[in-house]
Design an enzyme around this catalytic site. Structure first.
Site, PDB file in Angstrom:
ATOM      1  N   LYS A   1       0.821  -1.095   0.040  1.00 59.51           N
ATOM      2  CA  LYS A   1       0.015   0.026  -0.145  1.00 59.51           C
ATOM      3  C   LYS A   1       0.788   1.484   0.061  1.00 59.51           C
ATOM      4  CE  LYS A   1      -0.303   0.501   5.122  1.00 59.51           C
ATOM      5  NZ  LYS A   1      -1.517   0.355   6.120  1.00 59.51           N
TER       6      LYS A   1
ATOM      7  N   SER B   1      12.892  10.436   5.594  1.00 54.66           N
ATOM      8  CA  SER B   1      12.212  11.661   5.863  1.00 54.66           C
ATOM      9  C   SER B   1      12.798  12.941   6.134  1.00 54.66           C
ATOM     10  CB  SER B   1      11.124  11.157   7.030  1.00 54.66           C
ATOM     11  OG  SER B   1      10.415  12.196   7.514  1.00 54.66           O
TER      12      SER B   1
ATOM     13  N   TYR C   1      10.649   7.956  15.456  1.00 56.15           N
ATOM     14  CA  TYR C   1      10.442   7.975  14.089  1.00 56.15           C
ATOM     15  C   TYR C   1      11.640   9.111  13.475  1.00 56.15           C
ATOM     16  CZ  TYR C   1       8.648   8.744   9.393  1.00 56.15           C
ATOM     17  OH  TYR C   1       8.402   8.865   8.134  1.00 56.15           O
TER      18      TYR C   1
ATOM     19  N   LYS D   1      15.187   7.855  11.155  1.00 59.03           N
ATOM     20  CA  LYS D   1      15.332   8.520   9.838  1.00 59.03           C
ATOM     21  C   LYS D   1      16.797   9.244   9.889  1.00 59.03           C
ATOM     22  CE  LYS D   1      11.398   7.145   8.014  1.00 59.03           C
ATOM     23  NZ  LYS D   1      11.457   6.052   7.000  1.00 59.03           N
TER      24      LYS D   1
ATOM     25  N   VAL E   1       2.975  13.021   1.918  1.00 62.64           N
ATOM     26  CA  VAL E   1       2.073  12.346   1.166  1.00 62.64           C
ATOM     27  C   VAL E   1       0.976  11.737   1.976  1.00 62.64           C
ATOM     28  CG1 VAL E   1       2.045  10.271  -0.612  1.00 62.64           C
ATOM     29  CG2 VAL E   1       4.124  11.663   0.126  1.00 62.64           C
TER      30      VAL E   1
ATOM     31  N   ASP F   1      -1.358   5.886   4.902  1.00 64.65           N
ATOM     32  CA  ASP F   1      -1.989   5.466   6.398  1.00 64.65           C
ATOM     33  C   ASP F   1      -1.133   6.182   7.388  1.00 64.65           C
ATOM     34  OD1 ASP F   1      -4.148   4.300   5.345  1.00 64.65           O
ATOM     35  OD2 ASP F   1      -3.392   2.298   5.502  1.00 64.65           O
ATOM     36  N   ILE F   2       0.193   6.206   7.188  1.00 65.13           N
ATOM     37  CA  ILE F   2       0.897   6.606   8.060  1.00 65.13           C
ATOM     38  C   ILE F   2       0.910   7.929   9.151  1.00 65.13           C
ATOM     39  CG2 ILE F   2       3.032   7.807   7.069  1.00 65.13           C
ATOM     40  CD1 ILE F   2       5.018   6.025   8.452  1.00 65.13           C
ATOM     41  N   ASN F   3       0.128   8.709   7.900  1.00 61.51           N
ATOM     42  CA  ASN F   3      -0.273  10.144   8.743  1.00 61.51           C
ATOM     43  C   ASN F   3      -1.827  10.302   8.597  1.00 61.51           C
ATOM     44  OD1 ASN F   3      -0.694  10.686   5.929  1.00 61.51           O
ATOM     45  ND2 ASN F   3       1.327  11.687   5.590  1.00 61.51           N
TER      46      ASN F   3
HETATM   47  N1  LIG Z   1       3.708   9.552   3.748  1.00 61.46           N
HETATM   48  C1  LIG Z   1       4.513  10.290   4.214  1.00 61.46           C
HETATM   49  O1  LIG Z   1       4.189  11.687   4.243  1.00 61.46           O
HETATM   50  C2  LIG Z   1       5.824  10.004   4.477  1.00 61.46           C
HETATM   51  C3  LIG Z   1       6.899  11.196   4.382  1.00 61.46           C
HETATM   52  C4  LIG Z   1       8.345  10.819   4.455  1.00 61.46           C
HETATM   53  C5  LIG Z   1       8.499   9.560   4.410  1.00 61.46           C
HETATM   54  N2  LIG Z   1       7.732   8.581   4.577  1.00 61.46           N
HETATM   55  C6  LIG Z   1       8.202   7.268   4.426  1.00 61.46           C
HETATM   56  O2  LIG Z   1       7.716   6.578   3.504  1.00 61.46           O
HETATM   57  C7  LIG Z   1       7.886   4.868   3.663  1.00 61.46           C
HETATM   58  C8  LIG Z   1       6.397   4.513   3.183  1.00 61.46           C
HETATM   59  O3  LIG Z   1       5.375   5.150   4.131  1.00 61.46           O
HETATM   60  P1  LIG Z   1       3.856   5.248   3.603  1.00 61.46           P
HETATM   61  O4  LIG Z   1       3.609   6.851   3.733  1.00 61.46           O
HETATM   62  O5  LIG Z   1       3.696   4.607   2.259  1.00 61.46           O
HETATM   63  O6  LIG Z   1       3.062   4.604   4.616  1.00 61.46           O
HETATM   64  P2  LIG Z   1       2.073   3.208   4.942  1.00 61.46           P
HETATM   65  O7  LIG Z   1       0.892   3.672   3.829  1.00 61.46           O
HETATM   66  O8  LIG Z   1       1.675   3.175   6.290  1.00 61.46           O
HETATM   67  O9  LIG Z   1       3.111   2.249   4.327  1.00 61.46           O
HETATM   68  C9  LIG Z   1       4.005   1.545   5.075  1.00 61.46           C
HETATM   69  C10 LIG Z   1       4.292   0.343   4.535  1.00 61.46           C
HETATM   70  O10 LIG Z   1       5.395  -0.313   5.278  1.00 61.46           O
HETATM   71  C11 LIG Z   1       4.888  -1.563   5.578  1.00 61.46           C
HETATM   72  N3  LIG Z   1       5.752  -2.075   6.629  1.00 61.46           N
HETATM   73  C12 LIG Z   1       5.613  -1.886   7.968  1.00 61.46           C
HETATM   74  N4  LIG Z   1       6.421  -2.653   8.723  1.00 61.46           N
HETATM   75  C13 LIG Z   1       6.747  -3.632   7.806  1.00 61.46           C
HETATM   76  C14 LIG Z   1       7.837  -4.589   7.892  1.00 61.46           C
HETATM   77  N5  LIG Z   1       8.442  -5.167   9.140  1.00 61.46           N
HETATM   78  N6  LIG Z   1       8.237  -5.527   6.863  1.00 61.46           N
HETATM   79  C15 LIG Z   1       7.747  -5.112   5.660  1.00 61.46           C
HETATM   80  N7  LIG Z   1       6.825  -4.039   5.534  1.00 61.46           N
HETATM   81  C16 LIG Z   1       6.644  -3.384   6.660  1.00 61.46           C
HETATM   82  C17 LIG Z   1       3.558  -1.753   5.609  1.00 61.46           C
HETATM   83  O11 LIG Z   1       2.852  -3.097   5.566  1.00 61.46           O
HETATM   84  P3  LIG Z   1       1.623  -3.357   6.576  1.00 61.46           P
HETATM   85  O12 LIG Z   1       0.487  -2.899   5.634  1.00 61.46           O
HETATM   86  O13 LIG Z   1       1.855  -4.784   6.510  1.00 61.46           O
HETATM   87  O14 LIG Z   1       1.611  -2.455   7.590  1.00 61.46           O
HETATM   88  C18 LIG Z   1       3.056  -0.835   4.568  1.00 61.46           C
HETATM   89  O15 LIG Z   1       3.127  -1.521   3.396  1.00 61.46           O
HETATM   90  C19 LIG Z   1       8.125   5.031   5.149  1.00 61.46           C
HETATM   91  O16 LIG Z   1       9.363   4.672   5.364  1.00 61.46           O
HETATM   92  C20 LIG Z   1       7.800   6.288   5.582  1.00 61.46           C
HETATM   93  O17 LIG Z   1       8.513   6.563   6.893  1.00 61.46           O
HETATM   94  C21 LIG Z   1       6.347   8.594   4.480  1.00 61.46           C
END
Ligand SMILES: NC(=O)c1ccc[n+]([C@@H]2O[C@H](COP(=O)([O-])OP(=O)(O)OC[C@H]3O[C@@H](n4cnc5c(N)ncnc54)[C@H](OP(=O)(O)O)[C@@H]3O)[C@@H](O)[C@H]2O)c1
Length: 298
Positions: free
Chosen positions: A22, A149, A216, A220, A254, A257-259
């Site tokens: 996702k 991040s 977090y 990072k 972005v 789900d993380i935010n």
């Molecule tokens: N969204 C933002 O604004 C933002 C900004 C800066 C950086 N980031 C970074 O972008 C990356 C992706 O985040 P996202 O925004 O796409 O969040 P997300 O929608 O919550 O996706 C996180 C993904 O990581 C997976 N995950 C978590 N623990 C894991 C593990 N032990 N092994 C394998 N997969 C695992 C989750 O799987 P499950 O579905 O099984 O939980 C999910 O597929 C992260 O590193 C985050 O820190 C995001």
């Protein structure tokens, strides 16, 4: 996306993306697959991973495979490495995307450990296990991208000694980054994060993520530093015959789900910089931290 002359990749190019069921991971897989690259979508949960795979197939993207990967499990990492070796012989691109944030207000060993195990040790262990599989004939060099991040920028650290040492990018070592993370974990156990100069969670209550993000942030900082350290290690290895280009990046804020989907960028927009780095691998920015296709301050 690119002029034909710049297209070094083909269906024989293999990319692996972690945490791709996702959010950004799935967006990154989709963009790479649209480029015609063979992409391995990995996820810790096979059901969620296969649902994501089917959604891509229904969009006409059949050049994607699924394999389970829990980045916090060494057994799972080694099983993926073995399968990749048997199935493809080698890979060209690794995108470390999987990440979590600590939702608990209590910062304890129990709440902190999974974040560090996923966001830092997970990245490091996956990268170490797959480095031998990175091909030596990827045009311009094989590529490793880490989705970090801006929460990992050094401005968030109050410990000036760490800021000074980590700012000296060309001399960061992998052992030093490990000791940085383990020091944080020890201070959490001792309840002395404030004295240690770690990002204070109270500062984060009004942050865009809207909840404490101390751990977090530390995780990072650590992965951005790890990318520089790994680059230093790779450059120092004489005669390995293999060129591997490593980059860290922030995708921006972005909606995922993380935010709680409060981000202002779409997944497609957020996936842009990690995918661009994987395809273009700009020589001047190897080992550095990127956002919006530009090198930014660590
Ligand atoms: N969204 C933002 O604004 C933002 C900004 C800066 C950086 N980031 C970074 O972008 C990356 C992706 O985040 P996202 O925004 O796409 O969040 P997300 O929608 O919550 O996706 C996180 C993904 O990581 C997976 N995950 C978590 N623990 C894991 C593990 N032990 N092994 C394998 N997969 C695992 C989750 O799987 P499950 O579905 O099984 O939980 C999910 O597929 C992260 O590193 C985050 O820190 C995001």
């Amino acid at each position: 996306m690119d002029k034909e002359a710049e297209r070094w990749w083909s269906k024989d190019t293999v990319a692996v993306v972690t945490g791709a069921n996702k959010g950004l991971g799935l967006g990154i897989v989709r963009q790479l697959a649209k480029e015609g690259i063979t992409v391995v979508l990995t996820a810790r949960d096979a059901t969620r991973g296969n649902v994501a795979l089917e959604s891509l197939k229904s969009q006409g993207l059949h050049n994607v495979n699924f394999h389970p990967l829990d980045v916090a499990s060494q057994e799972s990492i080694l099983a993926l490495a073995e399968w990749l070796h048997k199935t493809y012989g080698g890979i060209d691109i690794l995108i470390n995307n999987a990440g979590i944030i600590n939702l608990d207000k209590d910062v304890t060993f129990e709440t902190v450990k999974p974040v560090l195990d996923t966001n830092y040790f997970g990245v490091k262990n996956v990268t170490k296990a797959l480095l031998p599989l990175l091909r030596d004939d990827t045009p311009g060099g094989a590529r490793v991208i880490v989705v970090a991040s801006i929460y990992g920028q050094l401005q968030h650290l109050e410990n000036k000694d760490y800021v000074k040492t980590l700012s000296d990018r060309e001399h960061i070592t992998e052992d030093f980054v490990d000791s940085f993370v383990n020091h944080y974990l020890k201070d959490v156990v001792d309840g002395s994060q404030k004295e240690g100069g770690w990002p204070n969670w109270t500062d984060w209550v009004n942050s865009p993520v809207g909840r404490p993000a101390e751990t977090y942030s530390v995780s990072k900082v650590a992965v951005i530093a790890y990318v520089s350290a790994l680059h230093n290690t790779l450059v120092a290895q004489p005669g390995s015959g293999k060129k591997i280009n490593v980059f860290s990046c922030c995708p921006g804020f972005v909606a995922t789900d993380i935010n709680n989907n409060t981000g202002t960028k779409t997944v497609e927009e957020g996936a842009d910089t990690p995918v661009w780095l994987a395809l273009h691998s700009p020589e001047e920015g190897i080992g550095k931290f990127w956002a919006d296709r530009k090198v930014v301050d660590f």
